[in-house]
Design an enzyme around this catalytic site. Structure first.
Site, PDB file in Angstrom:
ATOM      1  CD  GLU A 136     -27.004  52.288  -4.856  1.00 13.44           C
ATOM      2  OE1 GLU A 136     -25.805  52.259  -5.195  1.00 13.44           O
ATOM      3  OE2 GLU A 136     -27.913  51.786  -5.523  1.00 13.44           O
ATOM      4  NE  ARG A 174     -25.672  47.129  -8.000  1.00 17.65           N
ATOM      5  CZ  ARG A 174     -24.443  47.301  -7.517  1.00 17.65           C
ATOM      6  NH1 ARG A 174     -24.184  47.041  -6.253  1.00 17.65           N
ATOM      7  NH2 ARG A 174     -23.476  47.749  -8.281  1.00 17.65           N
TER       8      ARG A 174
HETATM    9  N1  MTE Z   1     -29.146  61.034  -0.839  1.00 14.62           N
HETATM   10  C1  MTE Z   1     -29.988  62.054  -1.062  1.00 14.62           C
HETATM   11  N2  MTE Z   1     -30.087  63.026  -0.139  1.00 14.62           N
HETATM   12  N3  MTE Z   1     -30.771  62.111  -2.186  1.00 14.62           N
HETATM   13  C2  MTE Z   1     -30.717  61.138  -3.146  1.00 14.62           C
HETATM   14  O1  MTE Z   1     -31.423  61.206  -4.149  1.00 14.62           O
HETATM   15  N4  MTE Z   1     -29.711  58.989  -3.831  1.00 14.62           N
HETATM   16  C3  MTE Z   1     -29.053  57.756  -3.376  1.00 14.62           C
HETATM   17  C4  MTE Z   1     -27.821  58.073  -2.538  1.00 14.62           C
HETATM   18  N5  MTE Z   1     -28.145  59.053  -1.535  1.00 14.62           N
HETATM   19  C5  MTE Z   1     -29.837  60.024  -2.929  1.00 14.62           C
HETATM   20  C6  MTE Z   1     -29.033  60.041  -1.753  1.00 14.62           C
HETATM   21  C7  MTE Z   1     -28.650  56.875  -4.462  1.00 14.62           C
HETATM   22  S1  MTE Z   1     -29.798  55.863  -5.148  1.00 14.62           S
HETATM   23  C8  MTE Z   1     -27.355  56.820  -4.906  1.00 14.62           C
HETATM   24  S2  MTE Z   1     -26.877  55.719  -6.088  1.00 14.62           S
HETATM   25  C9  MTE Z   1     -26.318  57.715  -4.385  1.00 14.62           C
HETATM   26  O2  MTE Z   1     -26.831  58.617  -3.396  1.00 14.62           O
HETATM   27  C10 MTE Z   1     -25.727  58.506  -5.537  1.00 14.62           C
HETATM   28  O3  MTE Z   1     -24.796  59.430  -5.136  1.00 14.62           O
HETATM   29  P1  MTE Z   1     -23.265  59.071  -4.803  1.00 14.62           P
HETATM   30  O4  MTE Z   1     -22.830  58.079  -5.808  1.00 14.62           O
HETATM   31  O5  MTE Z   1     -22.593  60.353  -4.908  1.00 14.62           O
HETATM   32  O6  MTE Z   1     -23.273  58.506  -3.418  1.00 14.62           O
HETATM   33  N1  HPA Z   2     -26.019  50.421 -10.138  1.00 14.90           N
HETATM   34  C1  HPA Z   2     -26.751  51.545 -10.283  1.00 14.90           C
HETATM   35  N2  HPA Z   2     -27.078  52.036 -11.449  1.00 14.90           N
HETATM   36  C2  HPA Z   2     -26.673  51.390 -12.537  1.00 14.90           C
HETATM   37  C3  HPA Z   2     -25.917  50.218 -12.453  1.00 14.90           C
HETATM   38  C4  HPA Z   2     -25.565  49.716 -11.193  1.00 14.90           C
HETATM   39  O1  HPA Z   2     -24.893  48.677 -11.030  1.00 14.90           O
HETATM   40  N3  HPA Z   2     -25.689  49.806 -13.702  1.00 14.90           N
HETATM   41  C5  HPA Z   2     -26.289  50.704 -14.504  1.00 14.90           C
HETATM   42  N4  HPA Z   2     -26.879  51.656 -13.818  1.00 14.90           N
HETATM   43 MO1  MOS Z   3     -28.790  54.824  -7.238  1.00 17.14          MO
HETATM   44  S1  MOS Z   3     -30.338  53.478  -7.391  1.00 17.14           S
HETATM   45  O1  MOS Z   3     -27.688  53.720  -8.056  1.00 17.14           O
HETATM   46  O2  MOS Z   3     -29.287  55.957  -8.397  1.00 17.14           O
END
Ligand code: MTE
Ligand code: HPA
Ligand code: MOS
Length: 771
Positions: A728, A309
């Site tokens: 993210e 990534r």
């Molecule tokens: N927001 C909050 N409040 N707490 C969290 O731990 N994790 C982040 C993001 N936002 C997080 C957050 C990460 S690393 C990811 S991948 C996404 O939320 C995961 O949730 P989603 O796929 O539902 O957006």
């Molecule tokens: N993003 C986040 N988490 C993951 C991924 C990715 O692309 N692949 C495996 N775990």
């Molecule tokens: Mo988020 S780093 O893909 O949990």
């Protein structure tokens, strides 16, 4: 209609009143055992002996366990090369080796100090440089190649050959890793875990305990933050609780202290990237040859995917005609680094954004102009280093809008004037981007599922493969379901995620939680709705309803004239209408199923590594930020005076929650590039292992003026209700603060290059070189 509305987060009241229940808030169960873990005292070598005699004598200690007590001691998200409890070759200092079972936490803390682990020590490797020298890599990625980079470089007017370094980052979720394991009858085990990946937790625990998967259930109500830190690394701690629960046939609880959590678990990968870039006198990039190196730590974990990534995001938002990108994951004796918001993307993109500042300096043009001329185009200059063609790219319009809204040109003039006066303060300004690829890069993970149950009073319980960690996925899915049935969101309750209801779930990660599980929930709703519609259609058209024959989903007639709205089901043709609750009751009495399970998979994905082409991502979430910073030249202290963010979130499912995600992610990204600094002793001990020594941003660090806006974009047909993933992508915009710091330094020192994090100390050291 609930889509696109600011429905409040379903846990917001609970969180502010303290009534939300996290794992360790669950009431003690009779007979419950407290579980603790002790790590090894050295970073490299072998374990010679473990002596637990003194610990066992502590009153309240009922058992001490090591690797030998596990049925299976290998786990890992991609490569299973990590022990749950180390027994021989040591990976890193504080690596878990001993599990203690106690009647209470006081005894546990006492006993932890009395475990003696004797080791044969060898010289550890702590840095990327050392690992490169030793050629000790856990993974080497297939390079990304486009065109002929050597030729393009040699034809370039200008070239820069240098390296860029960025540091790690502690997740700093407020809730440490925690699991309660409850033994059930016949050797079954129920886990309540703070895990982003209930299925992997289920599998790792089952293997460790020698149980088949159907005897282990993992339930996740919510996490007190995960940020990637609980994607893979929740599982081994759950196995420790499971081990104790199994040994004693009693419930067992593990909840790490903040210090243990910070010292034992992995963090964001530090990167050191070496590159050569070619560009012309206007700053237009002609070629990039980059070798990326990450500090993976001791074990594989998710490092290979994270490296990829990073490679996928080295372009940031810019077109590079000829490229060669390589990536290697260094094996070191640090904690095994893991997923963290952005998943390598920030480490790749910041390399490029940092580089743009340097190009601008060489050609003597404002960095925003250099960015503009390098942006991906529409129809042209739209092939990424990995061969994906970017369509629907709003970056140009976004640039125009943010430069205007933030009054960039005026700010630049003010900065120039301000910096002419030497009053102990210097300011900097920067624009930068995020163009984050949405999809798991491991194709098989792009699947979601949902179970929706409609009750007789018209309310709904649903659970999906997604886990709630504060990001609001449950609220968004609540909205999707309420919208589908034309009812108010209060009538929909999202239930805990459980492997019993949704199996083989992907981690809630890659920002795709609501994309895939929300889409699955919508499909499940459509199935129930179709059954209701067929039933009502027959009912209204006077057909005798045969309740022996199941209402099949393959009914071929047109049902589009039947709508669900405002708590009613309406036939727009016949003008018949019925309250949804009445329809449900009638359907039930006629033995029509009111439950739905659905599985969803993202279409049109497929990156061909060998050809370096195809679709690695489903779409991109774009954003731009302008940041104005001020540095105190006597102390190096940084203030972010103003931040403007413009995001492309398609049609946001919940703009309020998304604004929270954007601001939160930006601040977390800003923390990574400024204050958050991991300090280690020369033995590899993490010295910054608590809130007193590790500084995440606080309220004083937030921009004094903070404007967040979304563009209008109704075009994204790739995600549910034309939304876009948000979790993210805005993290990468934190890098704008780093660029603004470099811009400020440019006004005072000849060499403004700085490594990330640009801490106050590093800034003041740079500035002192000027005098
Ligand atoms: N927001 C909050 N409040 N707490 C969290 O731990 N994790 C982040 C993001 N936002 C997080 C957050 C990460 S690393 C990811 S991948 C996404 O939320 C995961 O949730 P989603 O796929 O539902 O957006
Ligand atoms: N993003 C986040 N988490 C993951 C991924 C990715 O692309 N692949 C495996 N775990
Ligand atoms: Mo988020 S780093 O893909 O949990």
């Amino acid at each position: 209609m609930s889509i696109g509305k600011n429905i409040i987060h379903d846990s917001s009241r609970g969180h502010v009143t303290g009534t939300s229940v996290f794992v360790d808030d669950r009431a003690a169960i009779t007979g419950e055992i407290q579980v603790g873990v002790v790590g090894v005292p050295v970073a490299a070598g072998r374990i010679k002996s473990i002596n637990s005699k003194r610990a066992e004598l502590v009153e309240g200690i009922i058992g001490v366990f090591t690797a030998a007590d596990l049925q299976h001691n290998q786990w890992g998200a991609i490569v299973k090369n990590q022990p749950i409890l180390v027994s021989d070759v040591i990976g890193y200092i504080h690596e878990p080796a001993v599990v203690i079972a106690a009647e209470n936490r006081i005894a546990l803390e006492k006993a932890k100090k009395l475990i003696e682990i004797e080791c044969d020590e060898v010289k550890p490797t702590f840095s990327i440089d050392e690992a490169i020298k030793n050629e000790d890599f856990l993974y080497e990625a297939t390079p990304f190649v486009q065109g002929d980079v050597d030729k393009a470089l040699s034809n370039s007017e200008h070239r820069l050959k240098q390296s860029f370094e960025c540091g790690g980052q502690e997740h700093f979720y407020l809730e440490s890793q925690a699991t309660i394991a409850i033994p059930l009858e016949n050797g079954q085990m129920e886990l309540h875990s703070s895990s982003q990946h209930p299925s992997e937790t289920q599998h790792v625990v089952a293997q460790a305990l020698g149980l088949p998967y159907h005897h282990v259930t993992c339930i996740v109500k919510r996490m007190g933050g995960g940020f990637g830190g609980k994607e893979s690394q929740a599982a081994p701690f759950a196995a420790m609780a499971g081990l104790v629960a199994q040994k004693f046939n009693r419930p067992a609880r593990i909840a790490l202290s903040k210090d243990d959590d910070m010292m034992m678990t992995g963090k964001r990968h530090p990167f050191k990237n070496f590159y050569e870039v070619g560009f012309d006198s206007k700053g237009k990039i002609t070629a990039l040859k980059a070798d990326l190196f990450s500090d993976a730590g001791a074990y594989a974990d998710l490092s290979s995917s994270i490296m990829e990534r990073a490679m996928f995001h080295i372009d940031s938002a810019y077109y590079i005609p000829d490229v060669l990108i390589t990536g290697k994951c260094c094996k070191t004796n640090n904690h095994s680094n893991t997923a963290f918001r952005g998943f390598g993307g920030p480490q790749g993109a910041l390399t490029m954004e940092d580089l743009i500042e340097d190009i601008a300096k060489v050609v003597g043009i404002d960095a925003s102009e250099v960015r503009k001329i390098n942006l991906y185009g529409q129809g042209i200059n739209n092939r990424t280093p990995y061969g994906q063609i970017i369509d629907h790219n709003p970056l140009k319009e976004m640039t125009e809008k943010i430069l205007k809204d933030s009054q960039y040109s005026k700010l630049r003039k003010e900065v120039e004037e301000f910096n002419k006066i030497k009053n102990g303060k210097v300011r900097g300004l920067a624009l930068s981007y995020t163009k984050f690829g949405i999809a798991f890069t491991a194709k098989f993970l792009n699947q979601g599922s949902a179970l929706v149950n409609l009750h007789l009073d018209g309310t709904i319980q649903a659970s999906t493969g997604a886990t709630e960690m504060g990001q609001g996925v449950n609220t968004k899915i609540q909205q999707i379901i309420a919208h589908a049935f034309g009812i108010s969101p209060e009538s929909v309750q999202l239930m805990a995620t459980s492997t019993e209801k949704n199996h083989n779930t992907s981690p809630t990660a890659a920002s795709s939680g609501s994309d895939i599980n929300g889409a699955a929930a919508l499909k499940a709703c459509e199935k129930i709705k179709k059954r209701l519609c067929v039933f009502l259609h027959k009912h209204w058209s006077g057909e005798v309803f045969n309740d022996v024959k199941e209402i099949e989903l393959d009914f071929e007639g047109d049902l589009s004239h039947i709508e669900f709205r405002d708590g009613l089901v309406v036939d727009t043709n016949s003008k018949n209408e019925i309250k949804l609750t009445e329809a449900i009751k009638m359907a039930y009495l006629n033995r029509v199923s009111l439950g739905g399970y659905a599985h969803f998979k993202t279409e049109n994905l497929g990156f061909d590594k060998s050809k370096c082409e195809g679709r690695a991502f489903n779409y991109f979430t774009n954003g731009a930020a302008v940041c104005l910073v001020e540095i105190d030249e006597y102390t190096g202290e940084l203030k972010v005076l103003k931040t403007d963010i413009l995001m492309d979130l398609g049609r946001p499912l919940n703009p309020g929650i998304d604004k929270g995600q954007v601001t939160g992610a930006f601040i977390q990204g800003m923390g990574w590039v400024t204050h958050e600094n991991l300090f280690y002793s020369d033995k590899g001990v993490l010295l910054s292992h608590s809130p007193t020594t590790y500084k995440i941003p606080n309220i004083q660090d937030t921009p004094r003026e903070f404007n967040v806006e979304f563009i209008e974009n109704h075009e994204n047909q790739q995600a549910v209700h034309r939304s876009k993933a948000v979790g993210e992508p805005p993290f990468l915009l934190g890098g704008t603060v780093f660029c603004a710091i470099k811009d400020a330094l440019r006004y005072r020192v000849a060499d403004n290059r700085i490594t990330s994090p640009a801490t106050n100390e590093k800034i003041i050291m740079k500035l002192q070189k000027a005098t």
